[in-house]
Design an enzyme around this catalytic site. Structure first.
Site, PDB file in Angstrom:
ATOM      1  N   ARG A 173       1.346  -1.296   0.069  1.00 30.00           N
ATOM      2  CA  ARG A 173      -0.189   0.322  -0.052  1.00 30.00           C
ATOM      3  C   ARG A 173       0.695   1.216   0.086  1.00 30.00           C
ATOM      4  NH1 ARG A 173      -0.966   1.882   4.255  1.00 30.00           N
ATOM      5  NH2 ARG A 173      -1.663   0.034   5.607  1.00 30.00           N
ATOM      6  N   TYR A 231     -17.201  16.135 -15.272  1.00 34.40           N
ATOM      7  CA  TYR A 231     -17.535  14.900 -15.574  1.00 34.40           C
ATOM      8  C   TYR A 231     -18.532  15.385 -14.242  1.00 34.40           C
ATOM      9  CZ  TYR A 231     -17.004  10.267 -15.031  1.00 34.40           C
ATOM     10  OH  TYR A 231     -17.390   8.728 -14.607  1.00 34.40           O
ATOM     11  N   ASP A 276      -7.632  18.589 -14.224  1.00 34.73           N
ATOM     12  CA  ASP A 276      -8.131  17.497 -14.773  1.00 34.73           C
ATOM     13  C   ASP A 276      -8.007  17.375 -16.024  1.00 34.73           C
ATOM     14  OD1 ASP A 276      -9.229  14.853 -15.928  1.00 34.73           O
ATOM     15  OD2 ASP A 276     -11.346  15.219 -14.955  1.00 34.73           O
ATOM     16  N   LYS A 309      -8.604   6.422 -19.128  1.00 37.90           N
ATOM     17  CA  LYS A 309      -9.404   6.595 -20.936  1.00 37.90           C
ATOM     18  C   LYS A 309      -7.785   6.581 -21.054  1.00 37.90           C
ATOM     19  CE  LYS A 309     -13.296   6.913 -18.710  1.00 37.90           C
ATOM     20  NZ  LYS A 309     -12.793   7.442 -17.770  1.00 37.90           N
TER      21      LYS A 309
HETATM   22  C1  LIG Z   1     -13.285  13.680 -16.988  1.00 35.73           C
HETATM   23  C2  LIG Z   1     -13.279  12.760 -16.316  1.00 35.73           C
HETATM   24  N1  LIG Z   1     -12.383  12.717 -15.526  1.00 35.73           N
HETATM   25  C3  LIG Z   1     -12.450  11.273 -14.321  1.00 35.73           C
HETATM   26  C4  LIG Z   1     -13.128  10.181 -14.568  1.00 35.73           C
HETATM   27  C5  LIG Z   1     -13.384   9.344 -13.076  1.00 35.73           C
HETATM   28  O1  LIG Z   1     -11.939   8.315 -13.679  1.00 35.73           O
HETATM   29  P1  LIG Z   1     -12.926   6.838 -13.310  1.00 35.73           P
HETATM   30  O2  LIG Z   1     -14.245   6.719 -14.034  1.00 35.73           O
HETATM   31  O3  LIG Z   1     -11.556   6.253 -14.003  1.00 35.73           O
HETATM   32  O4  LIG Z   1     -12.689   7.319 -11.627  1.00 35.73           O
HETATM   33  C6  LIG Z   1     -13.344  10.453 -15.863  1.00 35.73           C
HETATM   34  C7  LIG Z   1     -14.956   9.161 -16.032  1.00 35.73           C
HETATM   35  O5  LIG Z   1     -14.815   9.424 -16.874  1.00 35.73           O
HETATM   36  C8  LIG Z   1     -13.400  11.389 -16.797  1.00 35.73           C
HETATM   37  O6  LIG Z   1     -13.995  11.490 -17.851  1.00 35.73           O
END
Ligand SMILES: Cc1ncc(COP(=O)(O)O)c(C=O)c1O
Length: 396
Positions: A55, A108, A181, A206
């Protein structure tokens, strides 16, 4: 990571080598999957290479974390079990009850849910602002209590663009951090830390993973976080990563590490294909609007051109005939798979209002009901266009 990889080499060289020396014991060229929880100590406290318990640190995860720091040009990288786990860790590491965050009006849905449903219960407040409108962001800042401006650019699903350099200046004037992000652009197309951001987050699920076979997250803290009170941001994230424990497992870390090696090639092809699909959609009579920052008519085009290498593989568009037809089109394609997520080699289609963004229905972040989102893969683009065309011709 040798310092050489972080400074002297180009993006793909760093993606393939940073944090990834051949294995000292065996010469294995690829970092092994250290599927292990604990490590032999040479006498109590005699850790080999600093490894004690997975961890806290694991060699496969360390390789990924060092690679991420090198790719984003940051001081330290951290790998998590999901994008949201990374975001949650950053927010809880840096905020306290009474603090305030400015959040984008088309974030998101899961990120917004984190602010709206989880962090509010812990006394962290937020205001929503269109991040492309600097005056609106300035007005949303609460002097003294705003500690973070949270930015997505391009945004999910409307492909809005925010000016990272200008927002960094605004944040710093207010004594706040700018967190970006960078999931939609990937570190290949956009490097927020070099534009003044303090922290970058990714859903590595992604583009970084790139093959729709792993869920993961990454956080990179910049080399200079000079906002008073946050100079120790990397240490705080490290402490919370270990304390909260939402780390990437060794197999998942390895899959993302492998994905990063081809990120540059994939992003070029995603961008090539997306440009062709955009051209096709713009000429189709069933389509009323196309959202893509590469279009000169996109309100954020000039900013996107300045801060992105290319415009990426995400597109959204609206259909003239409304919601029912948008939903039907999503179900009528063969090559475009109906599914959530994005950024894999295969093309995906979805209806944000009923799928990825259902959690923001009825809020200020609600998305148009006639909107379709495409994650353009790296297949042969003529096949993708023909498949989308048959669905739109029949239903549009
Ligand atoms: C722009 C964006 N940020 C964060 C996330 C969250 O990521 P995760 O699904 O890996 O937790 C997503 C998920 O679709 C996303 O599209």
């Amino acid at each position: 990571m040798s310092e050489q990889h972080s400074t002297d080499h180009g993006f793909s060289t760093r993606a393939i080598h940073a944090g990834q020396e051949p294995d000292a014991g065996t010469g294995a060229v690829i970092t092994p999957i250290f599927q292990v929880s604990t490590y032999k100590q040479d006498g109590i406290g005699g850790f080999r290479g600093g490894y004690e318990y997975s961890r806290s640190a694991n060699p496969t995860r360390t390789a990924l974390e060092e690679c991420f720091a090198a790719l984003e040009g940051g001081a330290r990288g951290f790998a998590f079990s999901s994008g949201l786990a990374g975001q949650d860790t950053v927010l809880r590491a840096l905020l306290a009850p009474g603090d305030h965050v400015v959040v984008p009006n088309d974030a998101y849905g899961g990120t917004y849910r984190l602010f709206n449903k989880v962090l509010t219960a812990w006394g962290v407040e937020h205001s929503i602002a269109p991040m492309g409108d600097l005056e609106a962001v300035r007005a949303a800042i609460r002097p003294g209590s705003t500690k973070i401006l949270w930015v997505e650019t391009p945004t999910n699903p409307l492909l809005g663009i925010a000016d990272i350099a200008a927002l960094a200046e605004l944040a710093h004037e207010a004594g706040a951090l700018l967190v970006v992000d960078n999931t939609f652009a990937s570190p290949y197309l956009q490097q927020p830390l070099s534009l003044g951001a303090d922290i970058v987050t990714h859903s590595t699920t992604k583009y970084c993973g790139g093959h729709s076979d792993v869920v993961g997250g990454a956080v990179v803290v910049g080399r200079e976080v000079s906002v008073p009170g946050f100079a120790d941001a990397a240490d705080r994230v490290a402490f919370h990563q270990n304390s909260m424990g939402a780390v990437a497992g060794p197999m998942d870390a390895w899959l993302v590490l492998r994905g990063l090696k081809t990120l540059a090639l994939r992003m070029e092809k995603h961008s090539d294909n997306a440009e062709r699909v955009v051209e096709f959609l713009q000429g189709h009579p069933a389509v009323s609007a196309v959202h893509y920052p590469g279009l000169e008519s996109h309100p954020g085009h000039e900013v996107a051109k300045r801060q992105m290498k290319r415009f990426g593989g995400m597109i959204s568009f609206q259909v003239r005939a409304g919601e029912d037809v948008a939903v039907k089109v999503c179900g009528e394609t063969q090559l475009w798979t109906l599914g959530e997520s994005l950024g894999g080699v295969e093309s995906l289609i979805e209806h944000p209002a009923r799928m990825t963004h259902a959690s923001v229905a009825g809020t200020e972040l609600e998305v148009p009901a006639d909107l379709i989102r495409l994650s353009v893969g790296i297949e042969d683009v003529d096949d993708l266009i023909a498949d989308l065309g048959q669905a739109l011709d029949r239903l549009g």
